[in-house]
Design an enzyme around this catalytic site. Structure first.
Site, PDB file in Angstrom:
ATOM      1  N   ASP A  31       0.809  -1.210   0.000  1.00  0.00           N
ATOM      2  CA  ASP A  31       0.000   0.000   0.000  1.00  0.00           C
ATOM      3  C   ASP A  31       0.853   1.275   0.000  1.00  0.00           C
ATOM      4  O   ASP A  31       0.630   2.167   0.799  1.00  0.00           O
ATOM      5  CB  ASP A  31      -0.912  -0.068   1.246  1.00  0.00           C
ATOM      6  N   GLU A  69       3.222  -8.213   7.289  1.00  0.00           N
ATOM      7  CA  GLU A  69       1.951  -8.783   6.859  1.00  0.00           C
ATOM      8  C   GLU A  69       2.064  -9.906   5.837  1.00  0.00           C
ATOM      9  O   GLU A  69       1.401  -9.885   4.807  1.00  0.00           O
ATOM     10  CB  GLU A  69       1.018  -7.678   6.368  1.00  0.00           C
ATOM     11  N   TYR A 107      -6.874  -3.457  12.655  1.00  0.00           N
ATOM     12  CA  TYR A 107      -7.739  -2.377  12.153  1.00  0.00           C
ATOM     13  C   TYR A 107      -9.204  -2.567  12.534  1.00  0.00           C
ATOM     14  O   TYR A 107     -10.086  -2.247  11.751  1.00  0.00           O
ATOM     15  CB  TYR A 107      -7.551  -2.238  10.634  1.00  0.00           C
ATOM     16  N   GLU A 134       0.692  -1.517  13.978  1.00  0.00           N
ATOM     17  CA  GLU A 134      -0.215  -0.722  13.146  1.00  0.00           C
ATOM     18  C   GLU A 134      -1.598  -0.738  13.749  1.00  0.00           C
ATOM     19  O   GLU A 134      -2.064  -1.765  14.243  1.00  0.00           O
ATOM     20  CB  GLU A 134      -0.316  -1.255  11.703  1.00  0.00           C
TER      21      GLU A 134
HETATM   22  C1  BDP Z   1      -1.444  -2.600   6.388  1.00  0.00           C
HETATM   23  C2  BDP Z   1      -0.110  -2.373   5.750  1.00  0.00           C
HETATM   24  C3  BDP Z   1       0.200  -0.919   5.463  1.00  0.00           C
HETATM   25  C4  BDP Z   1      -1.040  -0.222   4.971  1.00  0.00           C
HETATM   26  C5  BDP Z   1      -2.069  -0.268   6.076  1.00  0.00           C
HETATM   27  C6  BDP Z   1      -3.370   0.437   5.679  1.00  0.00           C
HETATM   28  O1  BDP Z   1       0.930  -2.968   6.485  1.00  0.00           O
HETATM   29  O2  BDP Z   1       1.249  -0.836   4.537  1.00  0.00           O
HETATM   30  O3  BDP Z   1      -0.799   1.072   4.520  1.00  0.00           O
HETATM   31  O4  BDP Z   1      -2.389  -1.596   6.370  1.00  0.00           O
HETATM   32  O5  BDP Z   1      -4.257  -0.241   5.169  1.00  0.00           O
HETATM   33  O6  BDP Z   1      -2.065  -3.563   5.634  1.00  0.00           O
HETATM   34  O7  BDP Z   1      -3.485   1.633   5.857  1.00  0.00           O
END
Ligand code: BDP
Length: 626
Positions: A167, A424, A480, A518
Site C-alpha cells: 500500500d 503482513e 484495524y 499498526e
Molecule cells: C497494512 C499495511 C500498510 C497499509 C495499512 C493500511 O501494512 O502498509 O498502509 O495496512 O491499510 O495492511 O493503511
C-alpha cells in the site's frame, strides 16, 4: 559474507568521500533499447533530474509518473590523481529496485533490491586525474522473486504498469545519496560491537565492557580508541578482537542519548594505514518475559509506523523532512518508530541515535500475500497460498540477502533495538513455516547483539489461524478493528471483536511482549463532522479512544506505533483518496486533531508503563479506562 563493505562513506585521515549528489542526466527507456543503442556510454537527450529523489513527481505527464521499466541516469565524476594506489569505489546508498552501473562504458556492478547500499569497485577502470562517466540503468518492475513483492502487467496500449502487493506508491530511481570514495588498499571492512554492563544506576554503568571484532583485509595491527562527548579518550584496545572497558560509562537512554566516538585504526608502526570512525551508544537490549528491557530497565514503546515519503521528491531522502519529522515526533511524545516497510536512509538512523529514538528496523519483505488489497482481503478471510508458489526459493534468497545487507549496515546503531523480518505475510498456511524458520535463524546468526526479532502480523494472523507467531521474540500486531472491520457506528462491535482476539492471545500465555505496530483510521485533514462519520477528524479521535482502552487492558502490551506518522502516497484506486490518509500529520507535516490527543496520552505515559506486568493505575489518558 558480502562482497562490499557496508560502512558509510567518510572522509578521515586515510579515506575520502565525495558526494555525487546533484543534477544528473536522465531519460526513460520506453522501448528498452538502452544497451543496444549504447546508452551505457552516454544517454540521449538533455534532461536533468535531482539525485537523490524519486523521479516520478517532478513531471507533469502521467506516463512518466507511472513509467515502469528501465530509466537511465548519467553523471561525470572527476577522480583525483592522488587516489592512484587506493581502492576507488562508487557507492550507491540505494537504487530502487535494481540497477546496473557502467563507468566509462564498462559494466562495473549490478545490484538487486531497492533499499540498501552497494558499491562498485572502479579502481582498475577509472582514468585518474581526469573526468569519468557514470551511467546507471535502474529498473522499477515488481515481481514475486524480489522484495517488495508485486507484479508487472502490460496494458492494452503496450505500456507497462506495476501492481504492488503493498500500500505505497512504487517510487523508484536513485532515491539516496551517491558517493565517489577512496579507501586505502588495506582497510577496515566491517566491525561488530556487543555490550555488557555492570552496576547500572541512573543512566550510568560502573563498568561497561564493549566486546568488539574488526574485520580488515590485511595483516597490520588494529587499534581502537573511544572518546566521550567532551573529546576525552576513555578506553583503548589493540587487536582485531578484544574488549574496550569503560568506567562510569554514560548509557545511551531513551530520548536521552549519549554518544561516544569510536576510532578504529590500522597502523604500520606510527603510520596510519586506515582510519574509520563512528558514533556509538553504550546500551543493552533484551526481551525478558513480557518486558522489553533497555539497559535492564523496562520500556514502553510509543510512536509510529512511518514512510520515507514527501511532496515532489517522493521517497527520495530529504534532509529537511527528516529534521521536521524528528521535531514532530519529539513534540508529540513519541520514543520509537518502525522503518515500515523497508530499511530507511542511513542518515535517519544517525539522527535516531542522536535523539534517543528506539527503532524497529524492517527489511523490505512486504507483499508476501498476493493481493493489492491485502489489508482488506485478510480481514475477509481471503487466502492466496503465497508460500506454496514455485518461485518461493528465489524470493527467499533475495530476502536473506537483503537481511544480510540490512543487519550488516545497521547493527552498530544504538537506536536499532529490534529487527522486523516481514510485514503482513500470509501465515495461515503451514507452507510459511520453513520460510520463516530460515529468515529468523539467519537474523539471529547475523546479529552479534542478538536483538529481538519480530514481524508485523496481518488481521487474519490470529491466535487460532497463524502458523508462525512462535518465531517472534515480540509479537507485533497490525490491527484495524474499527476501520476495515466494523467502522463507524459499529465501533462497539469492533471493540468487542478486538477484545475477543486479545483474550485469545492472553489465554495462550506466550510470555512475550506484544506491540501494536499498526492501527489507525483514514482521516481527511479537511473533514469535520459532529457527530462523527468515518474519514472525519472526529472519528479518528473516537477510534483512538477505543483502541487505547483495549491496549491498556492487557498488561503484556508493551508498545503502540500508530499507522501512520503522516499521510503518504499510494497507487490510485477507490480505497485511497490521493494516498493513504491515516496520518496523524498531513503529508505536509501539519497536525490533524488526533495529534493533540496522542500528545496528551504519550507525554503522560511513563516510560516503564505496565512494568512488572501490572496494569498501573490509569489516569485519563484518553482511552476508555476501567
Ligand atoms: C497494512 C499495511 C500498510 C497499509 C495499512 C493500511 O501494512 O502498509 O498502509 O495496512 O491499510 O495492511 O493503511
Amino acid at each position: 559474507m558480502l562482497e562490499y563493505s557496508m560502512l558509510y562513506p567518510k572522509t578521515t585521515e586515510s579515506r575520502r568521500a565525495i558526494s555525487l549528489n546533484g543534477m544528473w542526466k536522465f531519460c526513460l527507456d520506453e522501448k528498452a533499447v538502452g544497451e543496444q543503442e549504447k546508452w551505457t556510454e552516454g544517454i540521449p537527450g538533455n534532461d536533468r533530474i535531482p539525485v537523490p529523489a524519486s523521479f516520478q513527481d517532478f513531471y507533469t505527464d502521467k506516463d512518466t509518473r507511472e513509467f515502469t521499466g528501465d530509466v537511465w541516469y548519467e553523471t561525470d565524476m572527476f577522480v583525483p590523481g592522488e587516489w592512484e594506489n587506493t581502492q576507488v569505489q562508487v557507492r550507491f546508498a540505494a537504487a530502487t529496485h535494481r540497477a546496473v552501473v557502467y563507468v566509462n562504458g564498462i559494466k562495473v556492478t549490478e545490484h538487486e533490491g531497492g533499499f540498501l547500499p552497494f558499491t562498485a569497485d572502479v579502481t582498475e577502470i577509472v582514468r585518474y586525474n581526469a573526468s569519468n562517466k557514470v551511467v546507471v540503468k535502474v529498473n522499477n518492475e515488481l515481481n514475486e522473486t524480489n522484495i517488495p513483492c508485486g507484479s508487472t502487467v502490460t496494458l492494452a496500449n503496450g505500456k507497462k504498469m506495476t501492481k504492488p502487493y503493498f500500500d505505497f506508491f512504487n517510487y523508484s530511481g536513485l532515491q539516496r545519496s551517491v558517493h565517489l570514495v577512496s579507501v586505502p588498499k588495506e582497510s577496515v571492512f566491517d566491525f561488530d560491537l556487543t555490550y555488557e554492563l555492570d552496576g547500572v544506576t541512573n543512566g550510568t554503568a560502573q563498568t561497561a565492557k564493549i566486546s568488539y571484532q574488526v574485520q580488515t583485509n590485511g595483516e597490520h595491527p588494529v587499534f581502537l580508541e573511544l572518546f566521550d562527548e567532551s573529546g576525552a579518550s576513555v578506553a583503548s584496545a589493540q587487536g582485531a578482537q578484544g574488549v574496550l572497558t569503560v568506567s562510569d560509562a554514560h548509557l545511551w537512554q531513551v530520548r536521552n542519548a549519549y554518544l561516544y566516538r569510536l576510532v578504529i585504526r590500522i597502523m604500520d608502526e606510527s603510520l596510519v594505514i586506515d582510519e574509520y570512525e563512528q558514533e556509538i551508544g553504550i546500551r543493552t537490549v533484551e526481551v525478558k518475559g513480557t518486558e522489553i528491557l533497555l539497559n535492564g530497565q523496562p520500556v514502553y514503546l510509543r510512536g509510529f509506523g512511518k514512510h520515507e515519503d514527501s511532496d515532489i521528491v517522493g521517497r527520495g531522502f530529504n534532509i529537511g523532512v527528516m529534521k521536521r519529522d524528528f521535531e514532530l515526533m519529539k513534540w508529540i511524545g513519541a520514543n520509537s518508530f518502525r522503518t515500515s516497510h523497508y530499511p530507511y536512509s542511513e542518515e535517519i538512523y544517525e539522527m535516531a541515535d542522536r535523539e534517543g529514538f528506539l527503532v524497529i528496523d524492517e527489511v523490505a519483505a512486504v507483499g508476501l500475500f498476493a493481493s493489492m488489497l491485502n489489508f482488506m482481503d485478510a480481514s475477509s478471510g481471503k487466502t492466496t497460498a503465497f508460500f506454496e508458489s514455485e518461485t518461493i526459493p528465489v524470493l527467499l534468497k533475495a530476502h536473506l540477502k537483503a537481511l544480510e545487507e540490512m543487519i550488516t549496515r545497521d547493527k552498530n546503531h544504538p537506536c536499532v533495538i529490534a529487527w522486523s523480518l516481514l510485514n503482513e505475510p500470509e501465515t495461515t498456511n503451514e507452507a510459511a513455516v520453513p520460510y520463516f524458520k530460515e529468515v529468523f535463524d539467519k537474523a539471529h546468526e547475523l546479529d552479534p547483539q542478538k536483538r529481538p526479532r519480530t514481524y508485523a502480523m496481518i488481521m487474519n494472523s490470529t491466535p487460532d489461524q497463524c502458523k508462525c507467531f512462535q518465531f517472534s521474540d515480540m509479537i507485533a500486531l497490525n490491527r484495524y478493528y474499527g476501520w476495515y472491520v466494523c467502522g463507524g457506528y459499529e465501533i462497539s462491535n469492533a471493540e468487542a471483536m478486538f477484545r475477543k482476539e486479545m483474550d485469545a492471545w492472553k489465554a495462550k500465555n506466550l510470555n512475550k511482549p506484544f506491540l501494536f505496530t499498526e492501527y489507525g483510521a483514514d482521516t481527511l485533514g479537511s473533514e469535520h463532522k459532529l457527530p462523527s462519520v468515518m474519514w472525519s477528524q472526529e472519528y479518528q479521535k473516537e477510534y483512538l479512544e477505543m483502541v487505547h482502552g483495549v491496549f491498556d487492558s492487557y498488561d503484556f502490551v508493551k508498545g503502540e506505533q500508530i499507522w501512520n506518522f503522516a499521510d503518504f502516497q499510494t497507487w490510485e484506486g477507490i480505497m485511497r483518496v490521493n494516498g493513504n490518509k491515516k496520518g496523524v500529520f498531513t503529508r505536509q507535516r501539519q497536525p490533524k486533531d488526533a495529534a493533540y490527543l496522542l500528545k496528551e496520552r504519550w507525554t503522560n505515559l511513563p516510560l516503564n508503563f505496565k512494568a512488572g506486568g501490572v496494569v498501573q493505575e490509569r489516569r485519563n489518558l484518553n482511552g476508555k479506562f476501567s
